[in-house]
Write a protein that holds these residues in place. Structure first.
Motif, PDB file in Angstrom:
ATOM      1  N   ALA A  17       0.829  -1.204   0.000  1.00  0.00           N
ATOM      2  CA  ALA A  17       0.000   0.000   0.000  1.00  0.00           C
ATOM      3  C   ALA A  17       0.865   1.258   0.000  1.00  0.00           C
ATOM      4  CB  ALA A  17      -0.935  -0.007   1.204  1.00  0.00           C
ATOM      5  N   MET A  50      -4.565   0.757  -3.673  1.00  0.00           N
ATOM      6  CA  MET A  50      -4.091   1.175  -2.353  1.00  0.00           C
ATOM      7  C   MET A  50      -5.172   0.951  -1.302  1.00  0.00           C
ATOM      8  SD  MET A  50      -3.087   4.967  -0.948  1.00  0.00           S
ATOM      9  CE  MET A  50      -4.838   5.395  -0.879  1.00  0.00           C
ATOM     10  N   LEU A  53      -5.642  -2.770  -0.438  1.00  0.00           N
ATOM     11  CA  LEU A  53      -4.552  -3.299   0.377  1.00  0.00           C
ATOM     12  C   LEU A  53      -4.686  -2.867   1.842  1.00  0.00           C
ATOM     13  CD1 LEU A  53      -1.608  -2.754  -2.129  1.00  0.00           C
ATOM     14  CD2 LEU A  53      -2.483  -4.965  -1.335  1.00  0.00           C
ATOM     15  N   VAL A  54      -5.072  -1.625   2.071  1.00  0.00           N
ATOM     16  CA  VAL A  54      -5.247  -1.149   3.449  1.00  0.00           C
ATOM     17  C   VAL A  54      -6.419  -1.870   4.106  1.00  0.00           C
ATOM     18  CG1 VAL A  54      -5.802   0.849   4.879  1.00  0.00           C
ATOM     19  CG2 VAL A  54      -4.203   1.094   2.978  1.00  0.00           C
ATOM     20  N   ALA A 108      -7.915   6.000   3.280  1.00  0.00           N
ATOM     21  CA  ALA A 108      -8.044   5.237   2.038  1.00  0.00           C
ATOM     22  C   ALA A 108      -9.486   5.229   1.540  1.00  0.00           C
ATOM     23  CB  ALA A 108      -7.552   3.806   2.258  1.00  0.00           C
TER      24      ALA A 108
END
Length: 650
Positions: A17, A50, A53-54, A108
């Motif tokens: 990320a 991103m 992934l978070v 995010a």
């Protein structure tokens, strides 16, 4: 693959990320300066990856808590096998590392929301906004990975039960309050990103204000809701019956709320009249700066001791570096672009612009007042000059009068016209509203024998209500034969303002009444005894020992009578948490629209007696009711249909 690999996967997800966040921060920005549409178009997919992934990292940490994976240091410190499942999940953000991961997760999600709304923005503006948010995300992900990773292992010496979550946080308030509060904190990063992009592109006109308004309103509503929940949680959980303590942690969230309120009003003027452009840009930077400051003051340990940086120099360096880069860089950019930010539109002293400017000045003064009272003791201690305390006497003496003046002017602004307002229009409206407000307040004060300050404060609250109603009434009777149908044509943003202003007045009434018309007593009681407080008779019926999932509790039973009629059965507790060897007070509440009955147990005395704290809180729930009105107003403004239009050229 076993579940014992999940922490490593979570750590790897955060590392990936970070790389995607750095790509998001750089590629669209390079694409703008090179005029490469290909690089600009990478913003959306980079944001999606991103964010995913978070989310994966957060879910894996939550799974470690739910499955009692005490090989993870953070889990072993903040959970226990006997902890109820709902608290195991909320324990994810119960400590420093998890709260930062929550911060990154919400950031995010805000980035993802902007990416989903790119079609409503010009093709160069949207990717640049995501790029600025990518810089923010990169900083926080780096801070999380290098100084505060929640996935650190303690193999092979794995504890069998864990250290347990702080008993003070084992409450529904922890489940709701931090995520909603962080939605507000982090949401102001979007307004910050729009301001930075406006400075980069030189596009400092009404369009950028229109783009930033719904995001700012949504963040402000979330922060309002978070503060309201926090006040409610402190009221019933801490056992003292207070709803606001001017604690530095509370002030850390209150400062960006004040600045965000000023930003909201400034955006209105910038969009409508093209003025206050420099003021609006500075407020966007200032508000997000205070959000960063509040987040790190609370989670870095600075509020406990100003020497926390010395105890963990790596964490301190990252904190300072993030503040310098994000805040200092944006202010440097503003200084370089200052010549393009000035407004050329003029307005009269009686115009709505002038009143909104006055309100914003007062809001800024209030923000600086709270900032000074919060940071001064820390700076005083850091300079080796000793320890001092700045508490409620300072804040009440300085903040209160300015806030009342703000509310007086707040009611005049919507009633005024843009550019210029005829004085005759003012005087007719204000004289009637003022007389009615003062008369109604005088009746209440005479009936209850309150002092003159209470009369003035109630007059201000009623003044806001009557002026707002008068403005709405005038707008109804302006369209000839279709007068009664006029309310349907008024935009959502107008009703958002009306509801939010009503909320301020309702909260002010609650603050006044709970301050001047409440009763409190600390009494010694044994089962079978009774005490009379504020016209109510409290009978101590019995005491029993109960066993909870991870605590033992002495629970009392109190019956409350008024004029011989039973009005409430209350069950306050004194809980002993076995793992942490910590005692907590659980207050009992008898809720009502105009009063709360509040009982908390103190120390156990000889012969089965207890110290009992009893409160009669007048109109205390109006404070939070007003907060909910403000939340509703903010969300109504955020979802105005004007902001759902497709892309338009700047």
């Amino acid at each position: 693959m076993t579940r014992f690999m999940f922490p490593e996967i979570g750590q790897f997800s955060l590392i990936l990320a970070l790389f995607f966040a750095i790509a998001l921060a750089t590629l669209p920005m390079v694409g703008y300066f090179r005029q490469s549409l290909l690089l600009l178009n990478t913003a959306r997919p980079l944001t999606h990856v991103m964010a995913c992934l978070v989310v994966i990292a957060f879910l894996l940490l939550a799974w470690a808590f739910i499955t009692d994976d005490f090989s993870v240091l953070y889990v072993s410190q903040n959970s226990n096998v006997d902890l109820p499942l709902r608290y195991k999940f909320s324990a994810v953000w119960g400590g420093h590392e998890g709260s930062l991961l929550l911060w990154v997760l919400i950031l995010a999600l805000w980035c993802l929301a902007v990416a989903l709304r790119l079609d409503s923005l010009p093709e160069t503006i949207g990717p640049l906004v995501l790029s600025v948010l990518g810089w923010v995300a990169s900083g926080f992900l780096a801070f999380l990975l290098f100084t505060s990773s929640p996935f650190v292992r303690i193999l092979p010496d794995v504890p069998t039960s864990g250290g347990d979550l702080n008993p003070l946080l084992q409450d529904i308030g922890l489940i709701l309050h931090p995520p909603i509060l962080y939605m507000g904190y982090v949401g102001f990063s979007v307004a910050f990103a729009f301001a930075v992009v406006a400075l980069i592109t030189g596009n400092l006109n009404a369009y950028w204000a229109r783009w930033a308004r719904p995001w700012t309103a949504a963040a402000w509503a979330s922060l309002t809701f978070g503060i309201t929940l926090g006040s409610w949680w402190a009221y019933y959980e801490l056992g003292w019956g207070g709803w606001w303590f001017w604690d530095p942690v509370e002030n850390a969230s209150f400062m960006p709320w004040l600045a965000g309120t000023a930003l909201l009003h400034s955006l209105v003027v910038t969009e409508k009249r093209g003025v206050f452009k420099s003021w609006t840009v500075l407020l966007a930077i200032f508000t997000f700066s205070l959000s960063l400051l509040g987040t790190f003051l609370v989670r870095s340990g600075v509020l406990t001791s100003v020497h926390a940086f010395a105890a963990d120099p790596t964490r301190g360096v990252f904190i300072l570096a993030l503040l310098v880069v994000l805040v200092g860089g944006s202010l440097l950019l503003y200084a370089l672009r200052a010549g393009q930010v000035r407004s050329s539109v003029s307005f009269g002293f009686s115009g709505r612009e002038a009143w909104l400017l006055l309100n914003n000045i007062l809001l800024s003064v209030l923000t600086l007042t709270v900032l000074l009272g919060t940071l001064y003791p820390l700076l005083f201690d850091a300079l080796g000059m000793g320890r001092i305390s700045v508490g409620a006497p300072y804040f009440n003496a300085v903040f209160g009068p300015i806030a009342l003046c703000l509310m007086v002017f707040m009611a005049i602004g919507p009633f005024s016209k843009w550019h210029h307002t005829k004085l005759a229009t003012w005087w007719k409206a204000m004289l009637g509203a003022a007389l009615l407000s003062m008369g109604l307040a005088a009746g209440i004060v005479f009936w209850q024998l309150f002092d003159w300050l209470t009369w003035f404060s109630l007059s201000v609250a009623f003044w806001v209500v009557f002026m707002t109603l008068l403005d709405w009434f005038n707008k109804q009777f302006v369209s000839g034969k279709q007068r009664l149908k006029q309310w349907r044509t008024l935009p959502n943003r107008y009703y958002a303002m009306v509801i939010a202003h009503f909320g301020m007045a309702i909260s002010l009434v609650g603050v006044i009444m709970v301050s001047v018309n409440s009763h409190e007593a600390m009494v010694k009681m044994s089962p079978g005894s009774q005490a009379e407080v504020g016209g109510y008779v409290f009978v101590f019926d019995s005491m029993e020992l109960i066993k909870g999932p991870n605590y033992l509790s002495d629970r009392g039973h109190f019956q409350v009578y008024q004029q011989g009629q039973l009005v409430a059965d209350l069950y306050p507790e004194k809980r002993f948490f076995t793992t942490r060897q910590q005692v907590m007070t659980e207050a009992a509440l008898g809720a009502g629209f105009t009063r709360d009955l509040y009982i908390s147990l103190g120390e156990k005395l000889e012969d089965g007696a207890w110290g009992v704290r009893i409160h009669i809180k007048s109109f205390v729930r109006w404070i939070w009711l007003g907060g909910l009105f403000m939340v509703l107003g903010g969300m109504l403004a955020a979802f105005d249909k004007r902001y759902r239009q497709k892309r338009e050229r700047a």
